[in-house]
Design a protein around this motif. Structure first.
Motif, PDB file in Angstrom:
ATOM      1  N   SER A 111       0.899  -1.089   0.049  1.00  0.00           N
ATOM      2  CA  SER A 111      -0.054  -0.032   0.026  1.00  0.00           C
ATOM      3  C   SER A 111       0.775   1.169   0.054  1.00  0.00           C
ATOM      4  N   GLY A 112       0.068   2.417  -0.191  1.00  0.00           N
ATOM      5  CA  GLY A 112       1.074   3.623  -0.385  1.00  0.00           C
ATOM      6  C   GLY A 112       1.213   4.101  -1.578  1.00  0.00           C
ATOM      7  N   SER A 113       1.985   5.282  -1.840  1.00  0.00           N
ATOM      8  CA  SER A 113       2.216   5.780  -2.947  1.00  0.00           C
ATOM      9  C   SER A 113       3.636   6.278  -3.217  1.00  0.00           C
ATOM     10  N   ILE A 114       4.117   6.284  -4.411  1.00  0.00           N
ATOM     11  CA  ILE A 114       5.381   6.702  -4.714  1.00  0.00           C
ATOM     12  C   ILE A 114       5.466   7.514  -5.926  1.00  0.00           C
ATOM     13  N   LYS A 115       5.970   8.650  -5.878  1.00  0.00           N
ATOM     14  CA  LYS A 115       6.050   9.550  -6.818  1.00  0.00           C
ATOM     15  C   LYS A 115       7.364   9.823  -7.288  1.00  0.00           C
ATOM     16  N   MET A 116       7.765   9.817  -8.394  1.00  0.00           N
ATOM     17  CA  MET A 116       9.059   9.991  -8.830  1.00  0.00           C
ATOM     18  C   MET A 116       8.952  11.215  -9.974  1.00  0.00           C
ATOM     19  N   LEU A 117       9.701  12.114  -9.851  1.00  0.00           N
ATOM     20  CA  LEU A 117       9.738  13.418 -10.901  1.00  0.00           C
ATOM     21  C   LEU A 117       8.300  13.860 -11.096  1.00  0.00           C
ATOM     22  N   GLY A 118       7.409  13.842 -10.011  1.00  0.00           N
ATOM     23  CA  GLY A 118       6.024  14.057  -9.964  1.00  0.00           C
ATOM     24  C   GLY A 118       5.099  13.279 -10.647  1.00  0.00           C
ATOM     25  N   LEU A 119       5.588  12.247 -11.040  1.00  0.00           N
ATOM     26  CA  LEU A 119       4.726  11.078 -11.535  1.00  0.00           C
ATOM     27  C   LEU A 119       4.767   9.927 -10.780  1.00  0.00           C
ATOM     28  N   ASP A 120       3.488   9.243 -10.805  1.00  0.00           N
ATOM     29  CA  ASP A 120       3.461   7.766 -10.093  1.00  0.00           C
ATOM     30  C   ASP A 120       4.212   6.752 -10.798  1.00  0.00           C
ATOM     31  N   ASN A 121       5.161   6.156  -9.977  1.00  0.00           N
ATOM     32  CA  ASN A 121       5.917   5.295 -10.523  1.00  0.00           C
ATOM     33  C   ASN A 121       5.813   4.222 -11.388  1.00  0.00           C
TER      34      ASN A 121
END
Lengths: 245, 289
Positions: free
Chosen positions: B56-66
């Motif tokens: 669960s949870g979220s990861i954004k890299m450079l503003g985008l969901d990974n």
């Protein structure tokens, strides 16, 4: 794709050199045996000479039998897994399907080259020996090539399914075991039927018995080959792309 | 914009749980991701790189969901691992041809420059290079496709101080471009003291600290006193205490407050390494080194 194909060649270089060396050695041995049959020890032994003459036909496929094993996409896949290169590819936008596709293409190119070498070999032998069975030999060679590619593609697929070390041995064992189980009733039946006969007689009898089915072999090989390609490109690549856990 | 935004990230294995972690890596900075072995650094990095599935949870890299924008994200990042992910049979020159297929923006000229700068032989097989040279090769490759974000998992572990220093200088150069960012996981805190702008400390799958490095190091202090004086220190202020034959050293989270509260007691500055040492033993309360 150029870089990836170069990688496949570099990783298979040792194996290729080994099989080419073996082919050179076998060819030299065959030449020596043939010379001996004409003007050496074997020429003095009529029974042995006749036996060898009857079996000379197998030499038509010697290049294929030796050189076909020079490139194995499963082994390069293990190299990609063990080195960590596959893991690196998964962290980039490079498609794993392209990785598998390169191996399939490399296999096609390579086995086509082996087919071509063997085809030239057959022509040369036919010209030397006056054998007129060029086209039937080419047909057999084509079926062997397609079937061998299909087997390698199947083993490659097994490798993508498990993505573990030593799977080549497991995959090869699985293919051989399944083939053995599939052909076991047929083989036992033939062994009982033809027991007591010479191997040449058995081959001739089998050829006669299987003649009606022979026309299906080429389409079957083509089907297996195409299935192997599609299985790897669409299923195997997808399995390799999967995230763990 | 943050280069990395992790929010309520959870991942469970048998015997380990990455428990609801959250932290951000500001764009244009280098974050040190520290923790002892088995704390969850590599698991976090694998989740960032999409190598394992998150619970669960979220990861954004450079503003985008990974995951939703996986290809776009991956085209802008570079991963560096502690073990080099290249075939031993290849050499550096052949590697360039291979990586030109892997990376969309592969820059052969930049790669060649880094090889020259690191004095890496182009024709020698990778398997014959030393560990330091192989790591430099991996970093040269990572820096040669115009990635905006470098994610490094224990990239300097096992390297000698000279090579580590060389690599850290390269990272600082990389950050001259404000759009570039680095997440560097390590348990070599001295490296992070030198170059990190911010740090995140993970222990047993939980984030204990995250923030600007200088603020963290500046806010913590070590009280040095006799064992008998320990009872005068409020337990709420104590992270943990190291007992030795010479006395006691207690880590406190708010140095300024403790200086006002406990006048007469010496409170020294501390380092990331000490903070880490005291924190991982916080369950014990008092411990000996």
């Amino acid at each position: 794709m150029k870089g990836m194909i170069k990688k496949e060649i570099t990783l298979s270089k040792k194996q290729m050199l080994l099989t080419v060396s073996m082919f050179a050695v076998f060819t030299a041995l065959c030449i020596l045996v043939r010379l001996s049959m004409e003007c050496g020890n074997i020429a003095d032994d009529a029974e042995l000479r006749d036996h060898l003459m009857d079996n000379l036909w197998v030499l038509r496929y010697l290049p294929f039998v030796v050189l076909a094993f020079s490139y194995n996409p499963s082994l390069t896949l293990y190299g990609d897994i063990e080195s960590g290169f596959l893991r690196l590819c998964k962290t980039t936008s490079y498609s794993i399907r392209s990785l598998i596709g390169t191996k399939v293409i490399m296999l096609l190119i390579f086995e086509t080259c082996v087919f071509a070498v063997n085809a030239v070999y057959i022509v040369i032998l036919s010209l030397i020996g006056g054998d007129e069975g060029i086209f039937s030999s080419m047909a057999v060679l084509l079926k062997m090539t397609l079937f061998f590619c299909a087997v390698l593609l199947l083993i490659l697929f097994f490798s993508t399914v498990t993505e573990k070390k030593k799977t080549f041995e497991v995959a090869l064992t699985a293919v051989v075991t399944l083939s053995g189980m599939a052909f076991e009733p047929f083989l036992i039946n033939k062994m009982e039927k033809y027991s007591g006969r010479t191997d040449i007689d058995v081959l001739d009898l089998l050829r006669l018995e299987l003649a009606p089915a022979l026309k299906y072999i080429l389409p079957l090989c083509v089907l297996l080959f195409i299935s192997g390609v599609l299985l790897n490109i669409f299923v195997g690549a997808r399995l390799l792309e999967r995230r763990d856990g | 914009m943050n280069a990395i935004e992790i929010s309520s990230l959870t991942k469970s294995y048998d015997g380990f749980k990455l428990d609801n972690i959250s932290f951000n890596v500001p764009q244009g900075s280098i974050m040190g991701f520290i923790g002892q072995n088995g704390a969850g650094k590599t698991t976090t990095i694998k989740l960032l790189l999409g190598l394992i599935k998150r619970d669960s949870g979220s990861i954004k890299m450079l503003g985008l969901d990974n995951i939703e924008h996986e290809q776009e994200v991956k085209s802008q990042i570079a991963a560096v691992f502690d073990d080099i992910p290249f075939h031993d049979q290849l050499n550096a020159a052949q590697l360039s041809t291979v990586l030109a297929d892997v990376f969309l923006q592969w820059d052969k000229a930049v790669y060649s420059e880094y090889l020259d700068r690191f004095n890496l032989p182009k024709k020698k097989k990778i398997g014959q290079l030393s560990k330091g040279m192989r790591m430099k090769l991996q970093i040269a490759a990572a820096l040669s496709h115009h990635a905006k974000l470098l994610i490094m998992d224990e990239a300097t572990t096992g390297l000698d101080p000279v090579v580590r220093n060389e690599i850290l200088d390269i990272f600082l150069e990389y950050l001259q471009d404000d759009r570039n960012s680095i997440l560097l996981s390590s348990h070599i805190t001295s490296d992070l003291e030198k170059i990190a702008d911010s740090v995140t400390f993970i222990d047993k799958g939980k984030i204990l600290l995250t923030g600007v490095k200088d603020d963290i190091v500046g806010s913590y202090g070590v009280i040095k006193c006799k064992k008998s004086e320990l009872k005068d220190i409020d337990k709420k202020d104590i992270i943990s205490t190291r007992i030795s034959d010479f006395g006691a050293e207690t880590l406190v989270a708010d140095r300024k407050l403790c200086e006002k509260k406990y006048s007469g007691i010496t409170i020294d500055g501390t380092t990331l390494e000490e903070i880490m040492l005291f924190y991982v033993r916080r369950d014990k309360g008092e411990w000996t080194s």
